[in-house]
Design a protein around this motif. Structure first.
Motif, PDB file in Angstrom:
ATOM      1  N   GLY A  24     -87.658 -69.636  11.940  1.00  0.00           N
ATOM      2  CA  GLY A  24     -88.588 -70.276  12.864  1.00  0.00           C
ATOM      3  C   GLY A  24     -89.865 -70.778  12.236  1.00  0.00           C
ATOM      4  N   GLU A  25     -90.649 -71.466  13.074  1.00  0.00           N
ATOM      5  CA  GLU A  25     -91.918 -72.057  12.653  1.00  0.00           C
ATOM      6  C   GLU A  25     -93.026 -71.008  12.671  1.00  0.00           C
ATOM      7  OE1 GLU A  25     -92.051 -75.629  12.428  1.00  0.00           O
ATOM      8  OE2 GLU A  25     -90.021 -75.998  13.173  1.00  0.00           O
ATOM      9  N   ASP A  26     -94.055 -71.218  11.856  1.00  0.00           N
ATOM     10  CA  ASP A  26     -95.120 -70.227  11.724  1.00  0.00           C
ATOM     11  C   ASP A  26     -95.797 -69.890  13.042  1.00  0.00           C
ATOM     12  OD1 ASP A  26     -94.683 -69.894   9.054  1.00  0.00           O
ATOM     13  OD2 ASP A  26     -96.331 -71.185   8.393  1.00  0.00           O
ATOM     14  N   CYS A  27     -96.063 -70.904  13.886  1.00  0.00           N
ATOM     15  CA  CYS A  27     -96.803 -70.649  15.120  1.00  0.00           C
ATOM     16  C   CYS A  27     -95.900 -70.465  16.332  1.00  0.00           C
ATOM     17  CB  CYS A  27     -97.803 -71.770  15.386  1.00  0.00           C
ATOM     18  SG  CYS A  27     -97.056 -73.399  15.571  1.00  0.00           S
ATOM     19  N   SER A  28     -94.583 -70.376  16.108  1.00  0.00           N
ATOM     20  CA  SER A  28     -93.666 -70.155  17.224  1.00  0.00           C
ATOM     21  C   SER A  28     -93.749 -68.701  17.676  1.00  0.00           C
ATOM     22  CB  SER A  28     -92.230 -70.475  16.801  1.00  0.00           C
ATOM     23  OG  SER A  28     -91.323 -70.042  17.794  1.00  0.00           O
ATOM     24  N   PRO A  29     -93.919 -68.453  18.981  1.00  0.00           N
ATOM     25  CA  PRO A  29     -93.979 -67.070  19.474  1.00  0.00           C
ATOM     26  C   PRO A  29     -92.621 -66.383  19.516  1.00  0.00           C
ATOM     27  CG  PRO A  29     -94.161 -68.595  21.304  1.00  0.00           C
ATOM     28  CD  PRO A  29     -94.149 -69.431  20.060  1.00  0.00           C
ATOM     29  N   VAL A  30     -91.536 -67.134  19.286  1.00  0.00           N
ATOM     30  CA  VAL A  30     -90.198 -66.559  19.194  1.00  0.00           C
ATOM     31  C   VAL A  30     -89.892 -66.334  17.720  1.00  0.00           C
ATOM     32  CG1 VAL A  30     -87.740 -66.895  19.664  1.00  0.00           C
ATOM     33  CG2 VAL A  30     -89.455 -67.744  21.288  1.00  0.00           C
ATOM     34  N   ILE A  31     -89.698 -65.058  17.345  1.00  0.00           N
ATOM     35  CA  ILE A  31     -89.613 -64.700  15.922  1.00  0.00           C
ATOM     36  C   ILE A  31     -88.326 -63.914  15.663  1.00  0.00           C
ATOM     37  CG2 ILE A  31     -90.819 -63.613  13.993  1.00  0.00           C
ATOM     38  CD1 ILE A  31     -93.387 -63.784  15.700  1.00  0.00           C
ATOM     39  N   PRO A  32     -87.257 -64.570  15.221  1.00  0.00           N
ATOM     40  CA  PRO A  32     -86.003 -63.870  14.925  1.00  0.00           C
ATOM     41  C   PRO A  32     -85.998 -63.330  13.493  1.00  0.00           C
ATOM     42  CG  PRO A  32     -85.662 -66.204  15.494  1.00  0.00           C
ATOM     43  CD  PRO A  32     -87.085 -66.026  15.127  1.00  0.00           C
ATOM     44  N   ALA A  33     -85.496 -62.114  13.335  1.00  0.00           N
ATOM     45  CA  ALA A  33     -85.257 -61.524  12.017  1.00  0.00           C
ATOM     46  C   ALA A  33     -83.785 -61.143  11.950  1.00  0.00           C
ATOM     47  CB  ALA A  33     -86.145 -60.307  11.797  1.00  0.00           C
ATOM     48  N   MET A  34     -83.134 -61.477  10.864  1.00  0.00           N
ATOM     49  CA  MET A  34     -81.683 -61.340  10.780  1.00  0.00           C
ATOM     50  C   MET A  34     -81.248 -59.901  10.496  1.00  0.00           C
ATOM     51  SD  MET A  34     -80.947 -64.325  11.560  1.00  0.00           S
ATOM     52  CE  MET A  34     -79.166 -64.223  11.388  1.00  0.00           C
ATOM     53  N   ILE A  35     -80.208 -59.487  11.237  1.00  0.00           N
ATOM     54  CA  ILE A  35     -79.570 -58.189  11.020  1.00  0.00           C
ATOM     55  C   ILE A  35     -78.180 -58.401  10.427  1.00  0.00           C
ATOM     56  CG2 ILE A  35     -78.702 -56.094  12.150  1.00  0.00           C
ATOM     57  CD1 ILE A  35     -80.906 -56.399  14.222  1.00  0.00           C
ATOM     58  N   TYR A  36     -77.493 -59.436  10.855  1.00  0.00           N
ATOM     59  CA  TYR A  36     -76.177 -59.868  10.385  1.00  0.00           C
ATOM     60  C   TYR A  36     -75.049 -58.961  10.882  1.00  0.00           C
ATOM     61  CZ  TYR A  36     -78.703 -63.047   7.279  1.00  0.00           C
ATOM     62  OH  TYR A  36     -79.527 -64.028   6.780  1.00  0.00           O
ATOM     63  N   GLN A  37     -74.917 -57.727  10.341  1.00  0.00           N
ATOM     64  CA  GLN A  37     -73.754 -56.902  10.663  1.00  0.00           C
ATOM     65  C   GLN A  37     -73.809 -56.380  12.099  1.00  0.00           C
ATOM     66  OE1 GLN A  37     -75.633 -56.474   7.880  1.00  0.00           O
ATOM     67  NE2 GLN A  37     -74.391 -55.863   6.128  1.00  0.00           N
ATOM     68  N   LEU A  38     -72.655 -56.463  12.789  1.00  0.00           N
ATOM     69  CA  LEU A  38     -72.572 -56.036  14.183  1.00  0.00           C
ATOM     70  C   LEU A  38     -72.974 -54.578  14.371  1.00  0.00           C
ATOM     71  CD1 LEU A  38     -69.284 -57.688  15.540  1.00  0.00           C
ATOM     72  CD2 LEU A  38     -71.587 -57.977  16.453  1.00  0.00           C
ATOM     73  N   ALA A  39     -72.516 -53.705  13.489  1.00  0.00           N
ATOM     74  CA  ALA A  39     -72.758 -52.273  13.658  1.00  0.00           C
ATOM     75  C   ALA A  39     -74.237 -51.916  13.553  1.00  0.00           C
ATOM     76  CB  ALA A  39     -71.952 -51.480  12.630  1.00  0.00           C
ATOM     77  N   LYS A  40     -74.995 -52.754  12.862  1.00  0.00           N
ATOM     78  CA  LYS A  40     -76.414 -52.442  12.669  1.00  0.00           C
ATOM     79  C   LYS A  40     -77.274 -52.891  13.845  1.00  0.00           C
ATOM     80  CE  LYS A  40     -76.281 -52.519   7.610  1.00  0.00           C
ATOM     81  NZ  LYS A  40     -76.859 -53.104   6.376  1.00  0.00           N
ATOM     82  N   ILE A  41     -76.733 -53.755  14.694  1.00  0.00           N
ATOM     83  CA  ILE A  41     -77.530 -54.298  15.803  1.00  0.00           C
ATOM     84  C   ILE A  41     -77.959 -53.208  16.786  1.00  0.00           C
ATOM     85  CG2 ILE A  41     -77.514 -55.887  17.753  1.00  0.00           C
ATOM     86  CD1 ILE A  41     -75.669 -57.709  16.112  1.00  0.00           C
ATOM     87  N   PRO A  42     -77.017 -52.428  17.358  1.00  0.00           N
ATOM     88  CA  PRO A  42     -77.459 -51.376  18.285  1.00  0.00           C
ATOM     89  C   PRO A  42     -78.262 -50.277  17.602  1.00  0.00           C
ATOM     90  CG  PRO A  42     -75.096 -51.199  17.862  1.00  0.00           C
ATOM     91  CD  PRO A  42     -75.552 -52.495  17.267  1.00  0.00           C
ATOM     92  N   LYS A  43     -77.962 -49.990  16.354  1.00  0.00           N
ATOM     93  CA  LYS A  43     -78.705 -48.953  15.643  1.00  0.00           C
ATOM     94  C   LYS A  43     -80.169 -49.345  15.478  1.00  0.00           C
ATOM     95  CE  LYS A  43     -78.826 -46.279  11.328  1.00  0.00           C
ATOM     96  NZ  LYS A  43     -79.069 -44.995  12.018  1.00  0.00           N
TER      97      LYS A  43
END
Length: 260
Positions: free
Chosen positions: A172-191
Motif C-alpha cells: 500500500g501507499e504511505d498515507c493509506s489508512p489501510v495497511i496490509p502485512a503479509m502472512i502468506y501461510q494459511l495455518a499462520k493466519i488464525p494463530k
C-alpha cells in the motif's frame, strides 16, 4: 488492460461494445493502494466509458477535507459518473450513499430493491453522518475535521513505517489508512489473530477466498483517534507475535521502531 480488451480481435470480429463501465475503488481494501483516479479518468474519456468509483475506504479518510480519492487526486467530480461510499467507517454510522446525475439517481431510487424494500436511516444515524460531514468541511466552527484528516495520514505513515522496521512485507501507499502485512501461510493466519488478541490487540486477518490460498494477510486500519503512543505499543506487540508466528520475511530490514 482496457486498451487490449477494446481493441481485441474478438471485439473487432464480433459486435463491438455498446457500453463499457469501469469499476474501481478509491482505496483497495486488501492492498491499501490508492487509486490513480486522474489516469483512470483519462482512459475513461479516451474510450468513452462510464466510471463507477467505490469510495468505501477513502471517503472521510483522504483528501484535504476528507472528500476521498476525487479530492486527493484533484479530479473534477463531474468526470465520475457514479460515486458510492459508506457511512459505516469514517462516519461511525450505518448505511451509505450513491451519487450521480439526476437520471441515474432517479433510476436507482425507483428500480433498486435496496431502495424499495429497505428501511430509511434512523434520525440518529442520519444526524451522525451529517455531523461528521459538517466537521470535515469545517462547518461546525472548529478545525477538528482538518486535524483528524492530517492526524490520520500521519498515523498511517508512522504505523506503516513501524511495520517495515519489524521486517514485515507491507503493501500500500504511505498515507493509506489501510495497511496490509503479509502472512502468506494459511495455518499462520488464525494463530497471528489469536496471539494478538491474547495480548490485547484485535486485528483483522484475511485469507481464502478473499485472497488466494497463498497470499493471506493481516489488515490494519488506523484511526485519527489513535495516539502515537497507542500505535507504538501496538507495534511492540506485533513484533513479539510476528517473531513467534514466523512472518518476518525481511530480517535484513529490521531496525528500531521510531519512538513517538
Amino acid at each position: 488492460m482496457l486498451r487490449s480488451l477494446v481493441g481485441s480481435e474478438m471485439c473487432i470480429r464480433d459486435s463491438p461494445y455498446k457500453r463499457i463501465v469501469i469499476l474501481v475503488e478509491g482505496i483497495y481494501s486488501m492492498e491499501g493502494e490508492i487509486l490513480n483516479l486522474r489516469r483512470i479518468v483519462e482512459i475513461k474519456k479516451k474510450y468513452k466509458c462510464l466510471l463507477y468509483v467505490d469510495e468505501a475506504h477513502s471517503i472521510g479518510a483522504i483528501g484535504q477535507t476528507g472528500r476521498g480519492v476525487v479530492e486527493y487526486c484533484g479530479v473534477d467530480p463531474d468526470d465520475v459518473d457514479v460515486l458510492m461510499g459508506t457511512f459505516t467507517k469514517s462516519f461511525g454510522s450505518i448505511g451509505g450513499y450513491i451519487s450521480g446525475n439526476h437520471d441515474v439517481i432517479e433510476y436507482v431510487r425507483c428500480m433498486s430493491s435496496v431502495s424499495l424494500y429497505s428501511e430509511a436511516l434512523s434520525p440518529a444515524c442520519s444526524q451522525q453522518a451529517l455531523s461528521v460531514f459538517k466537521m470535515l468541511l469545517g462547518e461546525d466552527g472548529t478545525n477538528i475535521g482538518a486535524e483528524r484528516i492530517q492526524r490520520l495520514a500521519d498515523n498511517a505513515r508512522y504505523f506503516r513505517e513501524g511495520l517495515k522496521c519489524l521486517g514485515l512485507t507491507v503493501y500500500g501507499e504511505d498515507c493509506s489508512p489501510v495497511i496490509p502485512a503479509m502472512i502468506y501461510q494459511l495455518a499462520k493466519i488464525p494463530k497471528f489473530s489469536r496471539e494478538c488478541l491474547a495480548r490485547g490487540v484485535a486485528v483483522v486477518v484475511v485469507g481464502y477466498p478473499a485472497t488466494s490460498l497463498v497470499t493471506g494477510r493481516v489488515r490494519f486500519c488506523v484511526s485519527g483517534a489513535h495516539t502515537k503512543s497507542d500505535l507504538y505499543k501496538c507495534l511492540l506487540i506485533i513484533k513479539e507475535v510476528s517473531e513467534d508466528v514466523g512472518i518476518i520475511f525481511h530480517p535484513e530490514k529490521i531496525r528500531p521502531i521510531p519512538r513517538p
